[in-house]
Design a protein around this motif. Structure first.
Motif, mmCIF file in Angstrom:
data_model
loop_
_atom_site.group_PDB
_atom_site.id
_atom_site.type_symbol
_atom_site.label_atom_id
_atom_site.label_comp_id
_atom_site.label_asym_id
_atom_site.label_seq_id
_atom_site.Cartn_x
_atom_site.Cartn_y
_atom_site.Cartn_z
ATOM 1 N N PHE A 1 0.661 -1.448 0.151
ATOM 2 C CA PHE A 1 0.085 0.090 -0.243
ATOM 3 C C PHE A 1 1.022 1.262 0.182
ATOM 4 O O PHE A 1 1.842 1.445 0.916
ATOM 5 N N VAL A 2 0.690 2.255 -0.947
ATOM 6 C CA VAL A 2 1.215 3.364 -0.831
ATOM 7 C C VAL A 2 0.365 4.643 -0.452
ATOM 8 O O VAL A 2 -0.530 4.715 -1.373
ATOM 9 N N LEU A 3 0.724 5.181 0.608
ATOM 10 C CA LEU A 3 -0.125 6.542 1.041
ATOM 11 C C LEU A 3 0.078 7.591 0.340
ATOM 12 O O LEU A 3 1.451 7.741 0.071
ATOM 13 N N LYS A 4 -0.860 8.670 0.477
ATOM 14 C CA LYS A 4 -0.298 9.852 -0.262
ATOM 15 C C LYS A 4 0.745 10.666 1.056
ATOM 16 O O LYS A 4 1.169 11.559 0.690
ATOM 17 N N GLU A 5 0.068 10.474 2.349
ATOM 18 C CA GLU A 5 1.062 11.158 3.212
ATOM 19 C C GLU A 5 0.599 10.371 4.573
ATOM 20 O O GLU A 5 -0.064 9.377 4.451
ATOM 21 N N PRO A 6 1.512 10.460 5.492
ATOM 22 C CA PRO A 6 1.364 9.328 6.541
ATOM 23 C C PRO A 6 0.117 9.489 7.352
ATOM 24 O O PRO A 6 -0.617 10.678 7.239
#
Lengths: 570, 325, 309
Positions: free
Chosen positions: A148-153
């Motif tokens: 999973f890659v998030l836009k921001e923490p």
């Protein structure tokens, strides 16, 4: 003619007798676990299901990657093989999956997980989308690894996003593709009829006889069978479950006493307890809940736009009285928006309005508060000699007479506790001259008025099954959510609060986040847009003569751990 | 022919009435506050989510447009999709309707049968003690408060004595048993139906008895009964062969005319006994703001009552040519 | 349906009405059904009158807000509470008495209103004839096919909780067609009687003819219908309250039953479940019996329909 009628009557009687005997003679060769439901589940379509009964059934079928242990202290990997591994950039997570199979025997793979998450994002599925919109990409690295890659923490990613139920790509791919071509894709997806949901959980649906019962059987492919997760050896040790539908709790309680069901999967009124306790085979569970029952004020218009009046109302409301009388002692007072049981986030040092005061002292205190804030009476609640008297003619600080105001509550058939609390609060407010009257109204109309039209003075509502993560504090009071159908129903605006709330959403350090959450609770307790009143306990009743092994956790015993651990007695 | 014109006229009126009801119903449900989306109390439901759902359900269109869609679909026989179940309304109604018909018609038929029979007997003994007591008994049964009676019956017969199942229509244990045959399943339904049937029967038979009784008394004054007596026929023959068939007609019309009232009772009975019928579904749909389902079930009920009224009118028109509008 | 039955001239003749009344009363009192009905109703009227007493004795006997300071759960009959207390310690007896008051209020006012509408519409329809008649009777047909309870249920659920007076009005609005049909039929037969014709010849206005000459002659029938309407109004209000759609600010018997039900005392507090149910049944019975007895006095053949309510 008369003889003929006599014969007919005799025949009727005979029929009745045969029926009665037949019912007595039905031997029970199988031993299904029998559970009472309050209403028929709405649907088996997991995206559409937002009611408790559907979720009760579906929670046996569709499983999440992580779930809370009964002790609630930690999340354990469920369909995942271990905790998510965060990469150094702080926005990329990798999750390994257990070797698991769907209930038809096909393999559960990373592709299914990726498909589910993308489905939520593509269709913007209500209730789920808000927890996934900050996820940028979802990739199946190999059969057993998802990235999973998030836009921001995001602090809530693990606790809120990774707990959604995973569906099978095989079951939903065609449906989703067809729906996307329609004019109303979401409605098409919602209205897709699911006959036999394909899941990875401990049970599979055998038959749903509409209007009467649901029949579930043990899933032989259940991944947890024989495993030890969260310190528990998982079964299931029950071959079949029958869910029966009882329209009213009264009848369900009779069924329980009669032995027609082993458990009633719905909280019951405290009124039943005394009677049920006389049955040796019946056991009562009283569990903590994560809920909030509160009096909400409309801050957008007078008179409750004045914090002094809200604080006065807070002093007048005798929470202990409501708990003792209305809840029959099965509940606890709330002073924060968070339940006290949520120990990590709960701030124990908040103002306890009116705590320990009796009726007369409360009225005196309110008289003081309101007089200081500039309120006047034609007949004050406390006369010059210091005696408490019925008040009348309350005037606002600007000199105008206070208009009669209403407290909206759900109707008594929906929740007698809130309806009666409304009546009590009405009487208490009147003692200080606040011309309040309680008005129960149908639930849909109430929400429409409060949430959509913002046309109200005060209301009593409740939230059940609040997540352990306190992110809802932000959702309830951030000014961003003060709009039509937003959850900031009070219309609370406080730039200081907004700033802290935004920070709390993104702070990854637990201790730092805790301080922010503490501060938020403090501000709310000071400004009282909502006055938290009580936290009822979840009371459930089961029979102990046929099955044992109920696992009690937050929100009661109706949870997946129970169903994985229950086993027949003897 | 006169009678044909009359029937056509009535048919036309009934269709008109039906469409008025249809429209009023549509307006009512649209004007009322509260929609299915606002009922979802879940902090995860953002305002955007709610707006999206409302658009998907077609609730954002202007009212007249919604009305046209509604009419068009109705004429095509499509009643829309239930908000609550996410299933076509027609499917749900077709699933529930047989259960209602089974309970409702059997109770009405039984009540009418017993009512006519007893009414015949007591009218023959007018003024005697049995007449007074049976009449009072019928009055008492008829005015019992239905939901309360239903609860007492459940308590006594299903719990205390335990002869019958508490509620519902079938028992899960039997219907999931592969060895259970059709007979056992049928008996199971009959077993479940006994109590709701008794409740509805008790409420209805009294009124039919009273109608039969007064109708018998009227008939006995007619000339042909006197003639029959003069011919020296025995009392039982006069009663059963001559008077009763004529006197029973008002009972049939009374069944038709009181249908709307009986449906109220049916809905209450179904609700208390958790009988999976249309009445219970309607009460449930109403409290869930499930417009399509509530509308369709209510329309169905109205259609049934209208038809029953038409049939009664026709019977009257056929029997008494003087009656015309 | 709609009739066309010949009338007896006893009703139409203004002279001798007093004798007729006296004779009627004798007939009525002779009938055990009428006697029982009247006695029962007198008992309930007493109850309604007595409902003002308990709150005066002690504020804890207030049916809605009064709670016993010692008791916070449902208890059986005792010296202080003859019928016991409900789940928050309110006195059941004073609730029962207050319920009698509400039942009379609801029953009588709803019945009065529906009879008022019904009689007015029936007279106008029968007297005016032609287009007005057709229109009014079609509307009557339409309203008649509506199951009142379900309609009021829908309205109450759609528009939030209804006040008791709104409920009364709604019941009245849906219960007039039966009456208006009978009154219309009666008016039709009266219309061509000599004394009406005579009034018309002397130049009396339509309004005068309707109220001076027709109204007194349909009044007994209207009153008869009123007793039946009282029954149905009480039942509908109680059923509505029982299902949770009543006015939560009033203590009606239906409301009491709803409280028993929703707080889970239905099958464990007979002292709380039985009284309201018995009262509803008996009060409706008393009005119904009254109606039956009156009907036998008037004429059984006046009434062919609406038998079931």
């Amino acid at each position: 003619m008369t003889v003929g009628n006599r014969t007919r009557a005799a025949l009727l009687l005979l029929c009745a007798a045969v029926l009665a005997c037949a019912s007595a003679a039905w031997a029970k060769s199988r031993h299904p676990l029998r559970i009472g439901l309050g209403e028929e589940p709405r649907t088996l379509n997991v995206w559409m299901a937002s009611d408790a009964n559907s979720n009760n059934i579906l929670s046996q079928i569709y499983q999440p990657l992580y779930r809370h242990t009964p002790e609630e202290t930690e999340m354990v990997p469920w369909l995942a093989a271990g905790p998510p591994e965060m990469e150094a950039d702080g926005v990329t997570y990798q999750v390994r999956l257990r070797p698991a199979r769907w209930s038809d025997g096909s393999a559960f793979t990373a592709a299914d997980v990726a498909f589910t998450c993308r489905l939520i994002k593509e269709f913007k599925i209500p209730r789920h989308y808000s927890r996934w919109k900050f996820v940028d990409r979802i990739e199946a690295v190999d059969d057993r690894t998802v990235r999973f890659v998030l836009k921001e923490p995001m602090a809530i990613f693990l606790t809120r996003s990774l707990t959604i139920p995973i569906v099978s790509e095989k079951e939903w791919r065609e449906v989703a593709d067809a729906a996307k071509k329609q004019k109303k894709p979401l409605a098409t997806l919602f209205n897709h009829t699911v006959e036999r949901p394909l899941g990875t959980g401990p049970f599979v649906l055998e038959k749903w006889h509409k209007g009467a019962f649901l029949h579930m059987k043990k899933n032989d492919w259940f991944f947890g069978q024989g495993l030890r997760i969260g310190g528990r050896l998982l079964g299931p040790f029950v071959g079949e479950i029958l869910f029966k539908i009882y329209g009213t709790s009264d009848v369900a309680m009779l069924a329980l006493k009669k032995g027609a069901i082993d458990m009633y999967w719905q909280g019951i009124q405290p009124g039943y307890i005394e009677n049920l306790e006389q049955h040796p085979e019946i056991r009562i569970f009283s569990s903590e809940r994560s809920a909030l029952y509160y009096l909400g004020f409309n801050l957008r218009r007078p008179p409750f736009d004045d914090p002094a009046l809200r604080r006065a109302a807070a002093v007048l409301v005798d929470k202990s009285f409501i708990i003792e009388r209305v809840l029959q002692g099965y509940g606890s007072r709330m002073d924060s928006i968070l339940p006290a049981g949520n120990e990590f986030w709960y701030n124990p040092n908040l103002t306890e309005y009116g705590e320990g005061l009796n009726r007369e002292q409360r009225i005196r205190a309110v008289h003081r508060i309101l007089k200081e804030a500039g309120y006047r009476w034609t007949r004050p609640p406390v006369d010059d000699a210091g005696k408490v008297q019925p008040a009348a003619g309350l005037r606002l600080p600007d000199g105008s007479l206070m208009e009669p105001l209403t407290i909206l509550t759900p109707p008594a058939d929906y929740d007698p506790h809130r309806a009666i609390s409304g009546l009590l609060i009405q009487q208490w407010l009147r003692q200080a001259g606040i011309p309040a009257s309680a008005r129960p109204m149908s639930f849909g109309a109430l929400l429409q008025q409060v949430k959509a039209r913002h046309d109200f003075d005060a209301f009593i509502l409740g939230y059940g099954r609040l997540s352990l993560d306190p992110d809802y504090l932000r959702i309830f009071f951030h000014s961003e959510f003060d709009r039509e159908r937003g959850w900031n129903m009070s219309g609370y605006h406080n730039p200081e609060f907004d700033q802290i709330a935004e920070a709390s959403e993104k702070t990854m350090d637990l201790e730092a986040r805790r301080l922010l959450i503490y501060k938020m609770q403090e501000i709310i307790a000071r400004d009282v847009p909502y006055l938290p009143i009580y936290l009822p306990r979840e009371i459930e009743a089961v029979r102990t003569d046929r099955f044992a092994g109920w696992v009690q956790m937050l929100e009661g015993i109706g949870n997946i751990w129970s169903f994985c651990q229950l086993s027949p007695v003897n | 022919m006169e009678i044909r014109r009359y029937i056509l006229g009535r048919l036309f009126q009934i269709t008109l009435i039906f469409f008025v009801i249809l429209t009023v119903l549509f307006l009512l449900f649209r004007l009322a506050p509260g929609d299915p989306v606002s009922r979802m109390v879940d902090p995860n439901m953002t305002p955007e989510d709610a707006q999206r759902l409302i658009e998907q359900l077609g609730l954002d269109l202007p009212m007249w447009q919604q009305y046209l869609i509604y009419l068009k679909n109705f004429l095509k026989g499509r009643f829309g999709i239930s908000f609550h179940y996410g299933q076509p309304v027609s499917e749900i109604i077709l699933n529930r309707l047989p259960n209602t018909i089974l309970l409702f018609t059997s109770s009405i038929v039984l009540a009418a049968f017993v009512g006519v029979f007893l009414g015949k007997i007591v009218s023959w003994k007018k003024g005697e003690r049995i007449d007074t007591w049976v009449t009072i008994g019928a009055l008492v049964c008829h005015t019992l408060f239905l939901p309360w009676l239903a609860l007492i019956i459940i308590w006594v017969f299903a719990y205390w004595i335990g002869w019958f199942p508490l509620t519902g229509m079938i028992s899960a244990e039997i219907w999931t048993d592969p060895s259970a045959g059709l007979l056992r399943k049928g008996l199971d339904i009959a077993h479940h139906m006994a109590l709701p049937l008794t409740t509805l029967f008790l409420i209805h038979f009294g009124s039919y008895l009273l109608v039969m009784r007064s109708s018998m008394l009227d008939t006995l004054r007619e000339d042909y009964i006197l003639t029959a007596r003069a011919k020296g026929l025995d009392e039982a023959t006069i009663r059963n062969r001559h008077a009763a068939p004529n006197a029973a007609l008002p009972v049939i019309t009374s069944v038709g005319l009181s249908l709307a009232f009986s449906i109220n009772g049916g809905a209450l009975t179904e609700t208390v006994f958790t009988w999976p019928g249309l009445g219970r579904e309607l009460v449930f749909a109403v409290s869930n703001n499930d417009y399509p389902l509530a509308q369709a079930s209510f329309l169905l009920i109205a259609a049934v009552v209208l038809t029953a009224n038409l049939v009664v009118d026709l019977i009257y028109a056929y029997l008494d040519p003087r009656i015309r509008y | 349906m709609k009739t066309g039955n010949e009338q007896r001239d006893t009703l139409a003749a203004p002279a001798g009405r007093r004798d007729w009344l006296a004779g009627g009363w004798a007939l009525f009192w002779e009938n055990p059904i009428g006697k029982i009905g009247l006695i029962l109703m007198a008992c309930f009227a007493l109850m309604a009158a007595a409902s003002f007493v308990p709150p005066l004795l002690d504020p804890m006997y207030h049916p809605m807000h009064g709670v016993d300071p010692e008791i916070s759960h449902a208890t059986g009959p005792s010296a202080a509470h003859w019928l016991g207390t409900d789940f928050i310690g309110r006195d059941i007896l004073s609730q029962l008495l207050a319920g009698a008051r509400i039942a009379f209020m609801v029953g009588l006012s709803a019945a009065f209103m529906s009879i008022f509408f019904g009689t007015l519409i029936g007279m106008i329809s029968g007297y005016a004839g032609r287009f007005v008649d057709t229109l009014l009777m079609r509307i009557a047909d339409m309203v008649m096919v509506m199951p009142t309870l379900l309609v009021v249920l829908i309205l109450s659920s759609l528009f939030g909780q209804l006040r008791i007076w709104t409920i009364v009005l709604l019941i009245a609005l849906f219960r007039w067609p039966g009456v208006s049909r009978v009154i219309r039929a009666q008016t039709l037969t009266l219309k061509h009687r000599p004394f009406i014709e005579a009034a018309r010849v002397t130049g009396a206005s339509h309004l005068r003819i309707i109220f001076r000459h027709i109204f007194p002659n349909v009044l007994p029938l209207a009153l008869l219908y009123m007793t039946f309407r009282v029954t149905s109004a009480i039942i509908i209000e109680a059923a509505l309250a029982f299902l949770g759609f009543g006015d939560p600010g009033t203590v009606s018997w239906g409301m009491m039953l709803q409280w028993v039900w929703k707080t889970g005392h239905m099958f464990q507090a007979p002292y709380w479940l039985l009284p309201p149910g018995i009262c509803i049944s008996l009060l409706t019975l008393s009005f119904y019996m009254l109606g039956r007895a009156m009907e036998e006095v008037l004429d059984p053949r006046l009434r062919k329909e609406g038998e079931s309510e």
